[in-house]
Design a protein around this motif. Structure first.
Motif, PDB file in Angstrom:
ATOM      1  N   LEU A   2       0.985  -1.124   0.006  1.00  0.00           N
ATOM      2  CA  LEU A   2       0.132   0.109  -0.063  1.00  0.00           C
ATOM      3  C   LEU A   2       0.912   1.352  -0.008  1.00  0.00           C
ATOM      4  CD1 LEU A   2      -2.975   0.677   0.088  1.00  0.00           C
ATOM      5  CD2 LEU A   2      -2.739   1.044   2.626  1.00  0.00           C
ATOM      6  N   SER A   3       0.755   2.062  -1.184  1.00  0.00           N
ATOM      7  CA  SER A   3       1.870   2.948  -1.220  1.00  0.00           C
ATOM      8  C   SER A   3       1.249   4.310  -0.261  1.00  0.00           C
ATOM      9  CB  SER A   3       2.057   3.553  -2.772  1.00  0.00           C
ATOM     10  OG  SER A   3       0.615   4.221  -2.856  1.00  0.00           O
ATOM     11  N   GLY A   4       2.255   4.993  -0.163  1.00  0.00           N
ATOM     12  CA  GLY A   4       1.775   6.282   0.595  1.00  0.00           C
ATOM     13  C   GLY A   4       0.801   6.863  -0.051  1.00  0.00           C
ATOM     14  N   PHE A   5       0.813   6.961  -1.433  1.00  0.00           N
ATOM     15  CA  PHE A   5      -0.303   7.649  -2.228  1.00  0.00           C
ATOM     16  C   PHE A   5      -1.489   7.072  -1.770  1.00  0.00           C
ATOM     17  CE2 PHE A   5       2.849   9.151  -5.226  1.00  0.00           C
ATOM     18  CZ  PHE A   5       3.149  10.223  -4.678  1.00  0.00           C
ATOM     19  N   GLU A   6      -1.741   5.611  -1.911  1.00  0.00           N
ATOM     20  CA  GLU A   6      -3.023   4.976  -1.437  1.00  0.00           C
ATOM     21  C   GLU A   6      -3.278   5.165  -0.176  1.00  0.00           C
ATOM     22  OE1 GLU A   6      -5.063   3.548  -3.704  1.00  0.00           O
ATOM     23  OE2 GLU A   6      -3.722   4.259  -5.157  1.00  0.00           O
ATOM     24  N   LEU A   7      -2.442   5.174   0.834  1.00  0.00           N
ATOM     25  CA  LEU A   7      -2.718   5.451   2.146  1.00  0.00           C
ATOM     26  C   LEU A   7      -3.430   6.777   2.543  1.00  0.00           C
ATOM     27  CD1 LEU A   7      -2.538   4.991   5.341  1.00  0.00           C
ATOM     28  CD2 LEU A   7      -0.311   5.801   5.275  1.00  0.00           C
ATOM     29  N   VAL A   8      -2.684   7.911   1.845  1.00  0.00           N
ATOM     30  CA  VAL A   8      -3.162   9.207   1.837  1.00  0.00           C
ATOM     31  C   VAL A   8      -4.773   9.312   1.337  1.00  0.00           C
ATOM     32  CG1 VAL A   8      -2.882  11.745   0.990  1.00  0.00           C
ATOM     33  CG2 VAL A   8      -1.007  10.424   2.093  1.00  0.00           C
ATOM     34  N   LYS A   9      -4.997   8.614   0.193  1.00  0.00           N
ATOM     35  CA  LYS A   9      -6.358   8.696  -0.370  1.00  0.00           C
ATOM     36  C   LYS A   9      -7.347   8.208   0.753  1.00  0.00           C
ATOM     37  CE  LYS A   9      -4.885   8.215  -5.172  1.00  0.00           C
ATOM     38  NZ  LYS A   9      -4.605   7.350  -6.343  1.00  0.00           N
ATOM     39  N   GLN A  10      -6.945   7.094   1.489  1.00  0.00           N
ATOM     40  CA  GLN A  10      -7.812   6.405   2.213  1.00  0.00           C
ATOM     41  C   GLN A  10      -8.119   7.201   3.612  1.00  0.00           C
ATOM     42  OE1 GLN A  10      -7.735   2.266   2.904  1.00  0.00           O
ATOM     43  NE2 GLN A  10      -6.798   2.018   0.834  1.00  0.00           N
ATOM     44  N   VAL A  11      -7.034   8.062   4.152  1.00  0.00           N
ATOM     45  CA  VAL A  11      -7.050   8.760   5.316  1.00  0.00           C
ATOM     46  C   VAL A  11      -7.725  10.052   4.861  1.00  0.00           C
ATOM     47  CG1 VAL A  11      -5.670  10.077   6.717  1.00  0.00           C
ATOM     48  CG2 VAL A  11      -4.980   8.000   6.116  1.00  0.00           C
ATOM     49  N   LYS A  12      -7.580  10.575   3.620  1.00  0.00           N
ATOM     50  CA  LYS A  12      -8.630  11.924   3.319  1.00  0.00           C
ATOM     51  C   LYS A  12      -9.851  11.458   3.346  1.00  0.00           C
ATOM     52  CE  LYS A  12      -5.404  14.860   0.908  1.00  0.00           C
ATOM     53  NZ  LYS A  12      -6.002  16.201   1.493  1.00  0.00           N
ATOM     54  N   ILE A  13     -10.282  10.317   3.050  1.00  0.00           N
ATOM     55  CA  ILE A  13     -11.731   9.875   2.824  1.00  0.00           C
ATOM     56  C   ILE A  13     -12.255   9.759   4.354  1.00  0.00           C
ATOM     57  CG2 ILE A  13     -13.368   8.024   2.277  1.00  0.00           C
ATOM     58  CD1 ILE A  13     -11.775   7.997  -0.407  1.00  0.00           C
ATOM     59  N   ASN A  14     -11.627   8.807   5.094  1.00  0.00           N
ATOM     60  CA  ASN A  14     -11.757   8.371   6.466  1.00  0.00           C
ATOM     61  C   ASN A  14     -11.695   9.070   7.754  1.00  0.00           C
ATOM     62  OD1 ASN A  14     -13.219   5.921   5.499  1.00  0.00           O
ATOM     63  ND2 ASN A  14     -11.118   5.341   4.845  1.00  0.00           N
ATOM     64  N   PHE A  15     -10.678   9.942   7.571  1.00  0.00           N
ATOM     65  CA  PHE A  15     -10.129  10.843   8.545  1.00  0.00           C
ATOM     66  C   PHE A  15      -9.815  12.236   7.916  1.00  0.00           C
ATOM     67  CE2 PHE A  15      -8.597   6.279   9.086  1.00  0.00           C
ATOM     68  CZ  PHE A  15      -9.251   6.128  10.178  1.00  0.00           C
ATOM     69  N   PRO A  16     -10.597  13.012   7.634  1.00  0.00           N
ATOM     70  CA  PRO A  16     -10.615  14.161   7.060  1.00  0.00           C
ATOM     71  C   PRO A  16      -9.796  15.475   7.596  1.00  0.00           C
ATOM     72  CG  PRO A  16     -12.704  13.892   7.406  1.00  0.00           C
ATOM     73  CD  PRO A  16     -12.237  12.465   7.681  1.00  0.00           C
TER      74      PRO A  16
END
Length: 126
Positions: free
Chosen positions: A66-80
């Motif tokens: 899970l790249s940092g980019f993919e992690l960031v995308k999920q964090v932005k959705i779930n932990f804005p």
């Protein structure tokens, strides 16, 4: 209240270095530090009881599974409300464009200037 930071990098030695560099600030109550060796571990931590007060994420970009980019995308959705910083040894145009598109708070080139990182976090959370 201490700023709770989650550092994510697949290089364990770097996370150990970060722990040492932030140790005095942790003891002074300025920061609380958490560490994850992968994006998957970071998401687990964020979704756990101990992760509920994390307000800053500092993640590497290039990690397996899970790249940092993919992690960031999920964090932005779930932990804005989490402030996101990225770090990488790569500074090519494609990487910088993706960082820009994800609206990252700040991008740090490796090797990271940890004094600058601390100062930037302090300014952003003040």
């Amino acid at each position: 209240m201490a700023t709770n930071i989650l550092f994510v990098d697949d290089e364990e030695a770097l996370l150990e270095l970060i722990a040492m560099i932030f140790e005095e600030d942790v003891l002074d109550g300025k920061f609380k530090t958490n560490f994850a060796l992968s994006g998957k571990d970071a998401l687990k931590k964020l979704n756990s009881e101990e992760g509920k007060d994390i307000s800053v994420l500092v993640t590497d970009i290039n990690m397996p599974y899970l790249s940092g980019f993919e992690l960031v995308k999920q964090v932005k959705i779930n932990f804005p409300n989490i402030l996101i910083y990225m770090m990488s040894a790569y500074e090519d145009q494609k990487t910088l464009e993706e960082v820009r598109m994800l609206d990252i708070k700040h991008y740090f080139n490796k090797p990271v200037d940890f004094i600058d990182l601390k100062r930037t976090i302090e300014e952003d959370v003040a």
